[in-house]
Design an enzyme around this catalytic site. Sequence first.
Site, PDB file in Angstrom:
ATOM      1  N   GLU A 148      50.477  15.240 -17.357  1.00 34.88           N
ATOM      2  CA  GLU A 148      50.423  14.921 -18.703  1.00 34.88           C
ATOM      3  C   GLU A 148      50.654  16.470 -19.798  1.00 34.88           C
ATOM      4  OE1 GLU A 148      48.360  12.113 -22.209  1.00 34.88           O
ATOM      5  OE2 GLU A 148      47.327  12.614 -20.173  1.00 34.88           O
ATOM      6  N   HIS A 171      36.557   6.148 -18.796  1.00 29.56           N
ATOM      7  CA  HIS A 171      38.027   5.363 -18.867  1.00 29.56           C
ATOM      8  C   HIS A 171      37.731   4.046 -19.039  1.00 29.56           C
ATOM      9  CE1 HIS A 171      42.045   4.308 -18.236  1.00 29.56           C
ATOM     10  NE2 HIS A 171      42.173   5.074 -17.118  1.00 29.56           N
ATOM     11  N   CYS A 202      46.099   0.546 -16.879  1.00 33.15           N
ATOM     12  CA  CYS A 202      45.266   1.388 -18.038  1.00 33.15           C
ATOM     13  C   CYS A 202      46.178   1.388 -19.148  1.00 33.15           C
ATOM     14  CB  CYS A 202      44.768   2.408 -17.361  1.00 33.15           C
ATOM     15  SG  CYS A 202      43.668   2.485 -15.994  1.00 33.15           S
ATOM     16  N   PHE A 225      48.096   2.285 -13.410  1.00 31.23           N
ATOM     17  CA  PHE A 225      48.565   2.548 -12.108  1.00 31.23           C
ATOM     18  C   PHE A 225      49.779   1.343 -11.875  1.00 31.23           C
ATOM     19  CE2 PHE A 225      44.013   2.865  -9.920  1.00 31.23           C
ATOM     20  CZ  PHE A 225      43.845   4.231 -10.038  1.00 31.23           C
ATOM     21  N   HIS A 276      46.170  10.491 -22.553  1.00 33.66           N
ATOM     22  CA  HIS A 276      45.583   9.915 -21.308  1.00 33.66           C
ATOM     23  C   HIS A 276      44.312  10.576 -20.606  1.00 33.66           C
ATOM     24  CE1 HIS A 276      45.340   6.458 -18.884  1.00 33.66           C
ATOM     25  NE2 HIS A 276      45.407   7.178 -17.608  1.00 33.66           N
ATOM     26  N   LYS A 298      38.246  10.312 -23.585  1.00 29.25           N
ATOM     27  CA  LYS A 298      37.817   9.925 -22.289  1.00 29.25           C
ATOM     28  C   LYS A 298      36.714  10.852 -21.768  1.00 29.25           C
ATOM     29  CE  LYS A 298      41.409   7.245 -20.576  1.00 29.25           C
ATOM     30  NZ  LYS A 298      42.588   7.427 -21.564  1.00 29.25           N
TER      31      LYS A 298
END
Length: 421
Positions: free
Chosen positions: A318, A344, A167, A407, A307, A339
Amino acid sequence: MELKRVVVTGLGALTPVGNNIEETWNNLVNGVSGAAPIQGFDASMFKTQFACEVKNFNATDFIDRKECRKMDPYEQYALVAAMEAVKDSGMDLETVDKNRIGVVLGVGIGGIHTFQEQISEYAINGAEKGPRFSPFFIPKMIADIAAGQISIQYGFHGPNYTTTSACASSTNAIADAFNLIRLGKANVMVTGGAEAAITTGGVGGFTAMHALSTRNDDPTRASRPFSASRDGFVMGEGAGVLILEELEHAKARGAKIYCELVGVGMSADAHHITASHPEGLGAKLVMENALEDAEMKPEDIDYINVHGTSTPVGDISEAKAIAAVFGKHAYELNISSTKSMTGHLLGAAGAVEAIVCCLSVKNDIVPPTINHDDDDRDENIDYDMNFTFNKAQHRTVRAALSNTFGFGGHNACCIVKKYEA
């Protein structure tokens, strides 16, 4: 060696909330969700039955029908977004030096539609009819081909490749494109990302990981970053493309300038294959690296597009990282997760969110984080920080920072600011 300055001169987008830049931006500012029951396949047997799909899009409106058949949907999305960005840049393609224009695109998964289609066909009919794979199977599937398609479309002969870091892919692509121009290797770079992974395999795989929200009764409110009741992310698809240009090259042709790209950061969590570090150590480091690269202080940032995927662990880590990096200023800046509206977009997320930052800097508007209720508060999150809940906020945005984490512990970050001559 003096590094060259880099500006943004063109934007293109194809997202779950709009099929171009104007529509996407207007819907983000107005808090419109792109989530709905999945239309691309029958998801009735899945635990998650909704996603943020691209809507009312026909690739043949933009691309020759014969060529479309040779492209996976993610390639179509990338090429259409690139077409908008190139047109928006106002470049005279008859006079620019195409040897000095390159393409770096971020793709997390690539042609999963094509892969699934071809393997399923073989599994069903292979034993009886023998292997009958399409000659376009491999070219449609591989993750680098969208960058190739864009260069072929325009005859751009500069650096051309794809970055893959889950991502964080398209933010890594933007970082590479930025550095290629800064170092004098190109005058213009077409960069961003694309993804089209809302398939049975894509949704099934993420569902098996318990990564997706299962709020099937209320899809538009399912992506709820920083709310206590968040239960996973909502899958999205689409593409975002930016035209990065060396400043003097842009000035020489009288280009309009959205903003200046001034710094990028990269780091690794080195913690877990899918979970972010619980204290946000990698997220903290990537923001610090971006600020250092931009030669900026934390108090120079007015907006962070986080994010913020709406996962139980990720949002907390975060928020902790932002508090650690920005200190007292964390309470003065705006934070939002778009998002909550787009879902996403995986490998394309960073590009779309970098575009949001460019438009926030240009228009002095911060889009909201939707779907938050005042009584839905997580005790692990400091709500004295301004998450721009539910309603866009008008404010001067001198500089904006975009975070993307993938990831594998991949973290990437970019900073844009108002252009000053």
